[in-house]
Write a protein that holds these residues in place. Structure first.
Motif, PDB file in Angstrom:
ATOM      1  N   ALA A  32       0.841  -1.218   0.000  1.00 43.29           N
ATOM      2  CA  ALA A  32       0.000   0.000   0.000  1.00 43.29           C
ATOM      3  C   ALA A  32       0.869   1.258   0.000  1.00 43.29           C
ATOM      4  CB  ALA A  32      -0.926   0.001   1.218  1.00 43.29           C
ATOM      5  N   GLU A  33       1.966   1.245   0.791  1.00 45.60           N
ATOM      6  CA  GLU A  33       2.786   2.458   0.883  1.00 45.60           C
ATOM      7  C   GLU A  33       3.702   2.623  -0.331  1.00 45.60           C
ATOM      8  OE1 GLU A  33       3.067   0.930   4.788  1.00 45.60           O
ATOM      9  OE2 GLU A  33       3.487   2.924   5.563  1.00 45.60           O
ATOM     10  N   SER A  34       3.598   1.686  -1.257  1.00 42.16           N
ATOM     11  CA  SER A  34       4.259   1.880  -2.555  1.00 42.16           C
ATOM     12  C   SER A  34       3.265   2.403  -3.580  1.00 42.16           C
ATOM     13  CB  SER A  34       4.851   0.549  -3.041  1.00 42.16           C
ATOM     14  OG  SER A  34       5.853   0.094  -2.134  1.00 42.16           O
ATOM     15  N   GLY A  35       2.052   2.660  -3.103  1.00 41.07           N
ATOM     16  CA  GLY A  35       1.039   3.248  -3.991  1.00 41.07           C
ATOM     17  C   GLY A  35       0.222   2.235  -4.752  1.00 41.07           C
ATOM     18  N   ILE A  36       0.329   0.945  -4.359  1.00 37.94           N
ATOM     19  CA  ILE A  36      -0.442  -0.095  -5.057  1.00 37.94           C
ATOM     20  C   ILE A  36      -1.799  -0.238  -4.364  1.00 37.94           C
ATOM     21  CG2 ILE A  36      -0.485  -2.537  -5.726  1.00 37.94           C
ATOM     22  CD1 ILE A  36       1.748  -0.950  -7.038  1.00 37.94           C
ATOM     23  N   SER A  37      -2.854  -0.139  -5.147  1.00 41.97           N
ATOM     24  CA  SER A  37      -4.201  -0.211  -4.558  1.00 41.97           C
ATOM     25  C   SER A  37      -4.399  -1.534  -3.839  1.00 41.97           C
ATOM     26  CB  SER A  37      -5.255  -0.113  -5.669  1.00 41.97           C
ATOM     27  OG  SER A  37      -4.942   0.948  -6.534  1.00 41.97           O
ATOM     28  N   THR A  38      -4.971  -1.489  -2.664  1.00 45.59           N
ATOM     29  CA  THR A  38      -5.339  -2.756  -2.014  1.00 45.59           C
ATOM     30  C   THR A  38      -6.736  -3.126  -2.523  1.00 45.59           C
ATOM     31  OG1 THR A  38      -6.473  -1.714  -0.175  1.00 45.59           O
ATOM     32  CG2 THR A  38      -4.095  -2.036   0.058  1.00 45.59           C
ATOM     33  N   PRO A  84       9.651  -0.550  -4.177  1.00 46.65           N
ATOM     34  CA  PRO A  84       9.474  -1.241  -2.891  1.00 46.65           C
ATOM     35  C   PRO A  84       9.568  -0.236  -1.742  1.00 46.65           C
ATOM     36  CG  PRO A  84      11.047  -2.426  -4.268  1.00 46.65           C
ATOM     37  CD  PRO A  84      10.773  -1.129  -4.961  1.00 46.65           C
ATOM     38  N   ASN A  85       8.816  -0.480  -0.674  1.00 51.42           N
ATOM     39  CA  ASN A  85       8.870   0.442   0.469  1.00 51.42           C
ATOM     40  C   ASN A  85       9.666  -0.171   1.612  1.00 51.42           C
ATOM     41  OD1 ASN A  85       7.063  -1.051   2.317  1.00 51.42           O
ATOM     42  ND2 ASN A  85       5.508  -0.667   0.741  1.00 51.42           N
ATOM     43  N   ALA A  86       9.725   0.529   2.724  1.00 50.15           N
ATOM     44  CA  ALA A  86      10.580   0.089   3.846  1.00 50.15           C
ATOM     45  C   ALA A  86      10.137  -1.259   4.402  1.00 50.15           C
ATOM     46  CB  ALA A  86      10.557   1.160   4.947  1.00 50.15           C
ATOM     47  N   ALA A 229      -8.318  -3.746  12.278  1.00 53.25           N
ATOM     48  CA  ALA A 229      -8.576  -5.064  12.859  1.00 53.25           C
ATOM     49  C   ALA A 229      -8.931  -6.052  11.747  1.00 53.25           C
ATOM     50  CB  ALA A 229      -9.731  -4.950  13.850  1.00 53.25           C
ATOM     51  N   THR A 230      -8.608  -7.317  12.006  1.00 56.53           N
ATOM     52  CA  THR A 230      -8.984  -8.385  11.067  1.00 56.53           C
ATOM     53  C   THR A 230      -9.498  -9.562  11.894  1.00 56.53           C
ATOM     54  OG1 THR A 230      -6.969  -9.746  11.113  1.00 56.53           O
ATOM     55  CG2 THR A 230      -6.893  -7.730   9.768  1.00 56.53           C
ATOM     56  N   PRO A 231     -10.056 -10.581  11.258  1.00 49.77           N
ATOM     57  CA  PRO A 231     -10.511 -11.748  12.024  1.00 49.77           C
ATOM     58  C   PRO A 231      -9.391 -12.442  12.788  1.00 49.77           C
ATOM     59  CG  PRO A 231     -11.415 -11.793   9.805  1.00 49.77           C
ATOM     60  CD  PRO A 231     -10.420 -10.666   9.834  1.00 49.77           C
ATOM     61  N   LEU A 232      -8.130 -12.151  12.421  1.00 53.14           N
ATOM     62  CA  LEU A 232      -7.007 -12.793  13.094  1.00 53.14           C
ATOM     63  C   LEU A 232      -6.712 -12.138  14.441  1.00 53.14           C
ATOM     64  CD1 LEU A 232      -4.865 -15.032  12.769  1.00 53.14           C
ATOM     65  CD2 LEU A 232      -3.453 -13.377  11.508  1.00 53.14           C
ATOM     66  N   ASP A 233      -7.243 -10.941  14.654  1.00 52.88           N
ATOM     67  CA  ASP A 233      -6.944 -10.230  15.917  1.00 52.88           C
ATOM     68  C   ASP A 233      -7.197 -11.091  17.145  1.00 52.88           C
ATOM     69  OD1 ASP A 233      -7.159  -6.692  15.841  1.00 52.88           O
ATOM     70  OD2 ASP A 233      -6.805  -8.009  14.133  1.00 52.88           O
ATOM     71  N   ALA A 234      -8.282 -11.826  17.102  1.00 51.72           N
ATOM     72  CA  ALA A 234      -8.673 -12.581  18.304  1.00 51.72           C
ATOM     73  C   ALA A 234      -7.725 -13.741  18.584  1.00 51.72           C
ATOM     74  CB  ALA A 234     -10.095 -13.116  18.115  1.00 51.72           C
ATOM     75  N   ARG A 235      -6.944 -14.157  17.568  1.00 44.35           N
ATOM     76  CA  ARG A 235      -6.117 -15.348  17.715  1.00 44.35           C
ATOM     77  C   ARG A 235      -4.628 -15.020  17.817  1.00 44.35           C
ATOM     78  NH1 ARG A 235      -8.596 -19.805  15.512  1.00 44.35           N
ATOM     79  NH2 ARG A 235      -7.031 -20.964  16.702  1.00 44.35           N
ATOM     80  N   ALA A 236      -4.231 -13.892  17.236  1.00 48.04           N
ATOM     81  CA  ALA A 236      -2.785 -13.577  17.208  1.00 48.04           C
ATOM     82  C   ALA A 236      -2.285 -13.261  18.604  1.00 48.04           C
ATOM     83  CB  ALA A 236      -2.543 -12.395  16.271  1.00 48.04           C
ATOM     84  N   HIS A 237      -1.026 -13.597  18.870  1.00 45.92           N
ATOM     85  CA  HIS A 237      -0.422 -13.263  20.176  1.00 45.92           C
ATOM     86  C   HIS A 237      -0.125 -11.774  20.244  1.00 45.92           C
ATOM     87  CE1 HIS A 237       0.627 -17.587  19.576  1.00 45.92           C
ATOM     88  NE2 HIS A 237       0.284 -17.646  20.843  1.00 45.92           N
ATOM     89  N   PHE A 238       0.235 -11.185  19.100  1.00 48.64           N
ATOM     90  CA  PHE A 238       0.559  -9.752  19.074  1.00 48.64           C
ATOM     91  C   PHE A 238      -0.158  -9.096  17.899  1.00 48.64           C
ATOM     92  CE2 PHE A 238       3.895 -10.034  22.220  1.00 48.64           C
ATOM     93  CZ  PHE A 238       4.465 -11.298  22.045  1.00 48.64           C
ATOM     94  N   ASN A 239      -0.789  -7.963  18.140  1.00 48.84           N
ATOM     95  CA  ASN A 239      -1.425  -7.176  17.071  1.00 48.84           C
ATOM     96  C   ASN A 239      -0.793  -5.788  17.062  1.00 48.84           C
ATOM     97  OD1 ASN A 239      -3.510  -8.926  15.931  1.00 48.84           O
ATOM     98  ND2 ASN A 239      -4.347  -8.902  18.008  1.00 48.84           N
ATOM     99  N   LEU A 240       0.060  -5.538  16.060  1.00 50.96           N
ATOM    100  CA  LEU A 240       0.702  -4.217  15.960  1.00 50.96           C
ATOM    101  C   LEU A 240      -0.169  -3.359  15.059  1.00 50.96           C
ATOM    102  CD1 LEU A 240       4.450  -5.269  15.661  1.00 50.96           C
ATOM    103  CD2 LEU A 240       3.122  -4.752  17.681  1.00 50.96           C
ATOM    104  N   ARG A 241      -0.889  -2.426  15.663  1.00 51.44           N
ATOM    105  CA  ARG A 241      -1.863  -1.615  14.934  1.00 51.44           C
ATOM    106  C   ARG A 241      -1.128  -0.454  14.266  1.00 51.44           C
ATOM    107  NH1 ARG A 241      -5.013  -4.172  14.443  1.00 51.44           N
ATOM    108  NH2 ARG A 241      -6.726  -4.282  15.929  1.00 51.44           N
ATOM    109  N   GLY A 242      -0.510  -0.753  13.117  1.00 50.11           N
ATOM    110  CA  GLY A 242       0.265   0.306  12.458  1.00 50.11           C
ATOM    111  C   GLY A 242       0.554  -0.062  11.013  1.00 50.11           C
ATOM    112  N   ALA A 243       1.223   0.841  10.318  1.00 56.01           N
ATOM    113  CA  ALA A 243       1.561   0.626   8.900  1.00 56.01           C
ATOM    114  C   ALA A 243       2.837  -0.210   8.797  1.00 56.01           C
ATOM    115  CB  ALA A 243       1.751   1.978   8.208  1.00 56.01           C
ATOM    116  N   ALA A 244       2.858  -1.111   7.840  1.00 60.36           N
ATOM    117  CA  ALA A 244       3.982  -2.050   7.709  1.00 60.36           C
ATOM    118  C   ALA A 244       5.303  -1.332   7.510  1.00 60.36           C
ATOM    119  CB  ALA A 244       3.707  -2.988   6.530  1.00 60.36           C
ATOM    120  N   ALA A 245       5.324  -0.267   6.705  1.00 61.48           N
ATOM    121  CA  ALA A 245       6.596   0.422   6.405  1.00 61.48           C
ATOM    122  C   ALA A 245       7.132   1.138   7.632  1.00 61.48           C
ATOM    123  CB  ALA A 245       6.400   1.416   5.260  1.00 61.48           C
TER     124      ALA A 245
END
Ligand code: BV8
Ligand code: ZN
Length: 257
Positions: A32-38, A84-86, A229-245
């Motif tokens: 997304a931060e490379s400008g590619i539409s999700t 490619p982004n960070a 949030a995604t359906p995985l939130d309830a199962r993941a051990h860690f949810n980092l609520r931020g942008a990947a880059a």
């Protein structure tokens, strides 16, 4: 989308620093931060401008080959202009730092490869592997993507040099099976890793969305990087609520890499 900069939990940084085998699973959000539409972001998502689910099917290509080919050529042009982004770069760097890393992507762009990642497992194919819709022969692009094809412009697909049938995008459409080798490799990596990083995916498309659940069942630590949030939130051990880059370089730094 407001960029938040969540702190990296020390336990996650330690899990990464000590990991022997890491599986990285990416979706459209990593580009997304490379400008590619999700597919789903309401502002820029492809769904909002096209009925992508209607276009990303064999039936659509059979019915409207020019519109479907034109959509993929527009997307290929978007990727050709992107860099490619960070996040892509941090994931490529991580592969050089941990003993065993498997990179599994749902994306059809080549930004992981252009960031230096090798052996990328493309579960849903690639924009850069066109093939004949009838005999399956691999095709090569006869030209660079049209400079700026208007979104939604119809472009007639080229004809196969071997049998004359239309060339199709080398992607996996809805209703099509995933490449068997890629899927088996991804399943094995998810079942064998001690840390599974799910980055930039809405975790809604199956069977790919099974992978983090398989990692959980195998006892791996599962962490998610996503501003929403995604359906995985309830199962993941860690949810980092931020942008990947933003998050990925900080995760590597926190792990001492
Ligand atoms: C199959 C290639 C059967 C083409 C794609 C009902 C229930 C369960 C399953 C089904 C069902 N009905 C139908 C199915 C099956 C279907 C499916 O799962 N449908 C979904 C919609 C419910 N699956 C299939 O059809 C699969 N095949 O099942 O075959 C079969 C079995 C045996 C024999 C014959 C047949 C094939 C699925 C593959 C489809 N092809 N792509 C193309 O690209 O055009 S899927 C496509 O959509 C992508 O590849 C990707 O997988 C998916 C989009 O998901 P994401 O990548 O997650 O992207 P999205 O936009 O959704 O989310 C982006 C995320 O990033 C968001 O969460 C956002 O918050 C976040 N984000 C945004 N910015 C950032 C960020 N994150 C981090 N940093 C940021 N900066
Ligand atoms: Zn052919």
């Amino acid at each position: 989308m407001a960029t938040v900069t969540p702190p990296i939990p020390p336990a996650l940084a330690q899990a990464l620093a000590q990991a022997r085998r890491v599986a990285v699973f990416t979706g459209a959000g990593v580009s997304a931060e490379s400008g590619i539409s999700t597919f789903r972001d309401p502002l820029s998502g492809l769904w909002s401008r096209f009925d992508a689910r209607a276009l990303a099917t064999p039936e659509a290509f059979a019915a409207q080959p020019d519109l479907v080919w034109g959509w993929y050529e527009w997307r290929r042009a978007q990727v050709a202009r992107a860099v490619p982004n960070a996040a892509h770069r941090a994931i490529a760097a991580l592969a050089r730092l941990v003993p065993g890393l498997a990179l599994i992507t749902q994306n059809v762009d080549n930004l992981h490869e252009r960031a230096g990642s090798e052996g990328v497992i493309h579960l849903h194919g690639s924009l850069h592997a066109p093939r004949c819709s009838a005999c399956g022969q691999a095709a090569s692009f006869t030209a660079a993507p049209a400079d700026e094809p208007a979104e939604g412009r119809a472009i007639a697909p080229p004809a196969c040099g071997h049998c004359g049938a239309p060339i199709r995008p080398g992607v996996v459409w809805f209703g099509e099976s995933l490449p068997a080798q890629a899927w088996q490799t991804a399943l094995a990596a998810a079942g064998d890793c001690d840390l599974f990083l799910s980055i930039g995916t809405s975790a809604l498309v199956y069977p790919a969305a099974e992978l983090p659940l398989r990692a959980l069942r195998a006892g791996a630590t599962v962490a998610q990087v996503n501003p929403a949030a995604t359906p995985l939130d309830a199962r993941a051990h860690f949810n980092l609520r931020g942008a990947a880059a933003d998050v990925m370089p900080r995760l590597l730094a926190a792990a001492g890499f």
